[in-house]
Write an enzyme that holds these catalytic residues in place. Structure first.
Site, mmCIF file in Angstrom:
data_model
loop_
_atom_site.group_PDB
_atom_site.id
_atom_site.type_symbol
_atom_site.label_atom_id
_atom_site.label_comp_id
_atom_site.label_asym_id
_atom_site.label_seq_id
_atom_site.Cartn_x
_atom_site.Cartn_y
_atom_site.Cartn_z
ATOM 1 N N VAL A 34 0.822 -1.213 0.000
ATOM 2 C CA VAL A 34 0.000 0.000 0.000
ATOM 3 C C VAL A 34 0.851 1.256 0.000
ATOM 4 O O VAL A 34 0.404 2.322 -0.410
ATOM 5 C CB VAL A 34 -0.960 0.025 1.216
ATOM 6 C CG1 VAL A 34 -1.981 -1.080 1.097
ATOM 7 C CG2 VAL A 34 -0.201 -0.104 2.528
ATOM 8 N N GLU A 85 27.403 -12.659 -9.139
ATOM 9 C CA GLU A 85 26.864 -13.608 -8.170
ATOM 10 C C GLU A 85 25.756 -14.450 -8.798
ATOM 11 O O GLU A 85 25.015 -15.139 -8.107
ATOM 12 C CB GLU A 85 26.354 -12.898 -6.913
ATOM 13 C CG GLU A 85 25.273 -11.880 -7.114
ATOM 14 C CD GLU A 85 24.909 -11.200 -5.804
ATOM 15 O OE1 GLU A 85 23.887 -11.599 -5.225
ATOM 16 O OE2 GLU A 85 25.621 -10.297 -5.368
ATOM 17 N N CYS A 117 28.166 -7.707 -4.763
ATOM 18 C CA CYS A 117 28.091 -6.631 -5.759
ATOM 19 C C CYS A 117 29.422 -5.971 -6.099
ATOM 20 O O CYS A 117 29.451 -5.089 -6.947
ATOM 21 C CB CYS A 117 27.104 -5.565 -5.288
ATOM 22 S SG CYS A 117 25.413 -6.159 -5.124
ATOM 23 N N ARG A 204 18.413 -5.695 8.988
ATOM 24 C CA ARG A 204 18.845 -4.600 9.855
ATOM 25 C C ARG A 204 20.342 -4.324 9.744
ATOM 26 O O ARG A 204 20.819 -3.302 10.221
ATOM 27 C CB ARG A 204 18.472 -4.897 11.312
ATOM 28 C CG ARG A 204 19.215 -6.053 11.966
ATOM 29 C CD ARG A 204 18.608 -6.362 13.327
ATOM 30 N NE ARG A 204 19.294 -7.441 14.016
ATOM 31 C CZ ARG A 204 20.319 -7.261 14.849
ATOM 32 N NH1 ARG A 204 20.759 -6.039 15.073
ATOM 33 N NH2 ARG A 204 20.890 -8.280 15.450
ATOM 34 N N THR A 206 21.830 -4.203 6.697
ATOM 35 C CA THR A 206 22.068 -3.763 5.324
ATOM 36 C C THR A 206 22.727 -2.395 5.258
ATOM 37 O O THR A 206 23.680 -2.183 4.513
ATOM 38 C CB THR A 206 20.750 -3.755 4.535
ATOM 39 O OG1 THR A 206 20.228 -5.080 4.503
ATOM 40 C CG2 THR A 206 20.972 -3.267 3.119
ATOM 41 N N HIS A 239 28.287 2.527 -5.031
ATOM 42 C CA HIS A 239 27.412 1.387 -5.304
ATOM 43 C C HIS A 239 25.956 1.774 -5.029
ATOM 44 O O HIS A 239 25.646 2.471 -4.055
ATOM 45 C CB HIS A 239 27.802 0.184 -4.447
ATOM 46 C CG HIS A 239 26.824 -0.941 -4.558
ATOM 47 N ND1 HIS A 239 26.508 -1.532 -5.760
ATOM 48 C CD2 HIS A 239 26.071 -1.570 -3.612
ATOM 49 C CE1 HIS A 239 25.615 -2.479 -5.557
ATOM 50 N NE2 HIS A 239 25.329 -2.531 -4.261
ATOM 51 N N LYS A 244 18.608 5.681 -2.684
ATOM 52 C CA LYS A 244 18.796 6.530 -1.501
ATOM 53 C C LYS A 244 20.167 6.368 -0.852
ATOM 54 O O LYS A 244 20.761 7.342 -0.393
ATOM 55 C CB LYS A 244 17.687 6.240 -0.483
ATOM 56 C CG LYS A 244 16.322 6.718 -0.951
ATOM 57 C CD LYS A 244 15.330 6.814 0.185
ATOM 58 C CE LYS A 244 14.074 7.566 -0.267
ATOM 59 N NZ LYS A 244 13.111 7.732 0.834
ATOM 60 N N ARG A 248 22.869 9.336 0.266
ATOM 61 C CA ARG A 248 23.166 9.526 1.689
ATOM 62 C C ARG A 248 24.653 9.384 1.984
ATOM 63 O O ARG A 248 25.229 10.184 2.730
ATOM 64 C CB ARG A 248 22.366 8.514 2.511
ATOM 65 C CG ARG A 248 22.562 8.627 4.019
ATOM 66 C CD ARG A 248 21.657 7.631 4.732
ATOM 67 N NE ARG A 248 22.139 7.303 6.054
ATOM 68 C CZ ARG A 248 21.686 6.302 6.802
ATOM 69 N NH1 ARG A 248 20.714 5.534 6.324
ATOM 70 N NH2 ARG A 248 22.190 6.063 7.998
ATOM 71 N N ASN A 271 19.124 -2.311 -9.417
ATOM 72 C CA ASN A 271 20.440 -2.697 -8.906
ATOM 73 C C ASN A 271 20.971 -3.872 -9.708
ATOM 74 O O ASN A 271 20.482 -4.997 -9.572
ATOM 75 C CB ASN A 271 20.336 -3.059 -7.418
ATOM 76 C CG ASN A 271 21.666 -3.489 -6.818
ATOM 77 O OD1 ASN A 271 22.709 -3.365 -7.441
ATOM 78 N ND2 ASN A 271 21.616 -3.999 -5.594
ATOM 79 N N SER A 301 28.283 -7.179 -0.356
ATOM 80 C CA SER A 301 27.869 -7.745 0.921
ATOM 81 C C SER A 301 28.797 -8.883 1.302
ATOM 82 O O SER A 301 29.332 -9.589 0.463
ATOM 83 C CB SER A 301 26.424 -8.242 0.830
ATOM 84 O OG SER A 301 25.548 -7.153 0.677
#
Length: 350
Positions: A34, A85, A117, A204, A206, A239, A244, A248, A271, A301
């Site tokens: 939603v 990957e 990545c 959490r 990431t 990367h 966002k 940042r 991505n 990662s």
């Protein structure tokens, strides 16, 4: 890593992005989201492979564009490293397919790389080392993926397809790589076990301590090593797991939105995992002028980041328009619905 004794860098580059796209809103519609998922991620659509496209075909197309762009004799290539990957074979290298397809001689070394990545930038560093040591004339570094996300998982909104290839050498450079620096830890934020169709992630972790810690550490390490500051660069590429995070982290490091704008392509293609940073760099090279500097930092990662400081040379103007640009591929888009997307991605399993 720094090699003042020999200038090594990019001789040519090429990209490939599939023409098929799915809107993030279409994925959200199917799963009953939603909220405005596209706006929350700053990703509005993503590239989807055709039924006959995989990491190998994407790597081949990107490599062909790199060879064609600078009219390179592929027999000069002494190493092919393909970072991904989503290699099509668990046991059989993607790089051998690329070498045969582009017409390399058989006297070259090949290895597939995997570091989430950042496998493509790891390939770039490996080629730099071989060229600088004198073991090879030219190296071919590729980052390509047909990345996976489980149906309904957060990854599905951004996991896309695409790749970029870079010819690395010590002569006829379009851009010199004046330094590179890596930062690596064992941070379990994202993984996929052998035989599993989709990756898992510790949501959490990431952002912190994964993406932001590693990108900022590698970036600051390189600037300190070279005695540079963000204002010494005309462009920056980070990367792009979504639209966002790179904005940042750029602000956190002192880079401006104007510096990252040319390479920020994730809102339009998603991505591309191992191709993400390298496609962003290619989009920046598509418009960079001689003498301008580009700052690049990847992230993979698991976790690690590779940072590069790149100076564009006069030769960029001689070859830039000889192969399709990133924006050329972005402009060729054919939109599909979720049903066709699921078919293309093999999400319907018996």
């Amino acid at each position: 890593m720094r090699g003042d004794h020999l200038a090594v860098g990019i001789v040519s580059y090429g990209v490939y992005i599939p023409r098929y796209r799915i809107k993030v809103d279409e994925i959200a519609r199917v799963w009953g989201e939603v909220e405005d998922v596209a706006r929350s991620l700053n990703v509005y659509e993503k590239a989807v492979p055709d039924l006959d496209e995989d990491t190998a075909t994407i790597a081949v197309e990107a490599a062909r564009n790199a060879i064609y762009r600078a009219n390179i004799d592929p027999r000069r290539i002494g190493a092919i490293y393909t970072g991904s990957e989503s290699h099509p074979y668990a046991v059989k290298p993607t790089g051998t397919i690329v070498g045969e397809a582009i017409g390399c001689s058989h006297s070259h070394t090949v290895a597939d790389m995997e570091f989430a990545c950042k496998a493509g930038t790891a390939a770039l560093q490996a080629c730099m080392g071989l060229v600088r040591s004198g073991m090879i004339d030219l190296g071919l570094a590729i980052g390509a993926d047909v990345s996976q996300g489980a149906p309904g998982d957060a990854l599905e909104y951004t996991a896309a397809a695409g790749g970029a290839a870079y010819v690395v050498g010590a002569g006829d450079l379009i851009a010199e790589i004046e330094g590179t620096y890596s930062f690596t830890t064992d941070t379990p934020d994202f993984w996929r076990r052998e035989g599993m169709p989709y990756p898992e992630h510790g949501g959490r972790f990431t952002g912190e301590p994964a993406y932001f810690k590693h990108v900022t550490s590698a970036a600051r390490g390189l600037m300190e090593m070279l005695g540079k500051k963000p204002e010494d660069y005309d462009y920056a590429v980070f990367h792009q797991p979504n639209g966002k995070f790179p904005v940042r982290v750029a602000a956190k490091l002192g880079f401006t939105k104007e510096q990252i704008a040319p390479g920020l392509v994730v809102p339009l293609i998603g991505n591309t995992y191992s191709g993400s940073t390298l496609i962003g760099l290619a989009a920046t090279l598509d418009q960079a002028r001689p003498g301008e500097r580009i700052f690049v930092t990847s992230f993979g990662s698991g976790a690690g980041s590779d940072a590069f400081s790149i100076v564009v040379t006069d030769r960029i103007n001689d070859i830039r328009d000889s192969a399709p640009s990133v924006r050329d591929y972005i402009a060729i888009a054919e939109y599909i619905d979720y049903a066709r997307y699921a078919k293309h991605k093999g999400k319907l399993r018996l």
